[in-house]
Design a protein around this motif. Structure first.
Motif, PDB file in Angstrom:
ATOM      1  N   ILE A 133       6.682   1.605   8.811  1.00  0.00           N
ATOM      2  CA  ILE A 133       5.646   2.304   8.043  1.00  0.00           C
ATOM      3  C   ILE A 133       4.492   2.714   8.951  1.00  0.00           C
ATOM      4  CG2 ILE A 133       3.926   2.061   6.197  1.00  0.00           C
ATOM      5  CD1 ILE A 133       5.882   0.171   4.783  1.00  0.00           C
ATOM      6  N   ALA A 196       8.334   5.787   4.343  1.00  0.00           N
ATOM      7  CA  ALA A 196       6.910   6.110   4.501  1.00  0.00           C
ATOM      8  C   ALA A 196       6.703   7.610   4.662  1.00  0.00           C
ATOM      9  CB  ALA A 196       6.343   5.363   5.711  1.00  0.00           C
ATOM     10  N   LEU A 200       4.410   7.838   1.660  1.00  0.00           N
ATOM     11  CA  LEU A 200       3.481   6.962   2.378  1.00  0.00           C
ATOM     12  C   LEU A 200       2.419   6.376   1.464  1.00  0.00           C
ATOM     13  CD1 LEU A 200       2.555   5.761   5.075  1.00  0.00           C
ATOM     14  CD2 LEU A 200       1.171   7.813   5.426  1.00  0.00           C
TER      15      LEU A 200
END
Length: 264
Positions: A133, A196, A200
């Protein structure tokens, strides 16, 4: 090359490279050294928890108390999971925790039947997912920032992955199994990065609890599963060796963190 391609490539290559270097450091060691290197693994785990994941979570948190609560709950969760593993062995295979014929725990002679290895793989998967991420977030700002972030993340992974290998070997896994488990765990970085990229904002709220859970896992495995084994060798020479290797494990994490900070 597209941003998504950069995210997938760096997440995949970074994980493979860090595991490759960790494997070189650990897979060539003699079997007799594994129990000794467990002390280093303890240091690497505690160093990663207290010098990397926990400070990162506290820095991102609005209320640090939330993080410490999640860490406490995570330690309790891993305690319960380990109890369930023990309960399963005692009911499926008579009771493997204690051998009445020999009067000692089978885990003392044959590692811990995979318990600490299972726990550390689970925690490392959470950690790698968060790393993915963070890499994706950096690439979505700027490609150069993404490359630097990926290098920084996987540089500090090398000593931790080396510690994970040692724990898996000590836990009873073969060298091939240890390598495959680490490779499987590293793929969660790619999953985290891809998710992500597409969502996100929705995943942002997962970063803090997952960092806290990864921290809890490292602390639990080091303190509950590995350190008690060191107390079976209370002689002064063994104790000095253990303290030195634990310090080296912590120091290796600290050294990498310090070098990365200065490089910025």
């Amino acid at each position: 090359m597209s941003t998504l391609a950069w995210i997938i490539l760096t997440s995949l290559l970074g994980g493979l490279i860090s595991i490759f270097f960790a494997a070189i450091l650990t897979l060539n060691t003699r079997s007799s050294w594994v129990s000794m290197l467990v002390s280093y693994a303890i240091g690497a785990l505690l160093g990663a928890a207290f010098l990397n994941t926990l400070p990162e979570a506290l820095e991102l948190a609005e209320d640090p108390k939330q993080i410490t609560i999640i860490v406490l709950l995570g330690i309790l969760l891993f305690f319960i999971l380990e109890k369930l593993v023990l309960w399963r062995h005692c009911h499926m295979d008579e009771c493997e925790v204690h051998d009445p014929e020999h009067g000692h725990s089978i885990y003392e002679a044959q590692g811990d039947h995979g318990r600490s290895g299972l726990m550390i793989t689970l925690g490392d998967t959470f950690h790698n997912f968060v790393d993915g991420i963070l890499i994706a977030a950096a690439f979505m700002v700027d490609v150069q920032l993404g490359i630097v972030t990926a290098i920084a993340i996987f540089a500090h992974e090398v000593p931790q992955e080396a510690g994970d290998f040692i724990i898996l070997l000590n836990s009873g896994y073969s060298r091939t199994q240890a390598l495959l488990l680490n490779l499987l765990s590293s793929t969660s970085a790619v999953v985290g990065g891809v998710l992500a990229y597409f969502m996100l904002h929705q995943l942002n709220h997962l970063v803090l609890p997952m960092l806290a859970i990864a921290t809890a896992c490292m602390i639990y495995v080091a303190m509950a599963d590995l350190i008690p084994g060191l107390h079976k060798r209370p002689e002064i020479g063994d104790t000095i060796q253990q303290v030195v290797l634990i310090s080296l494990g912590i120091g290796s994490i600290w050294l990498v963190e310090t070098m990365l900070k200065h490089s910025h």
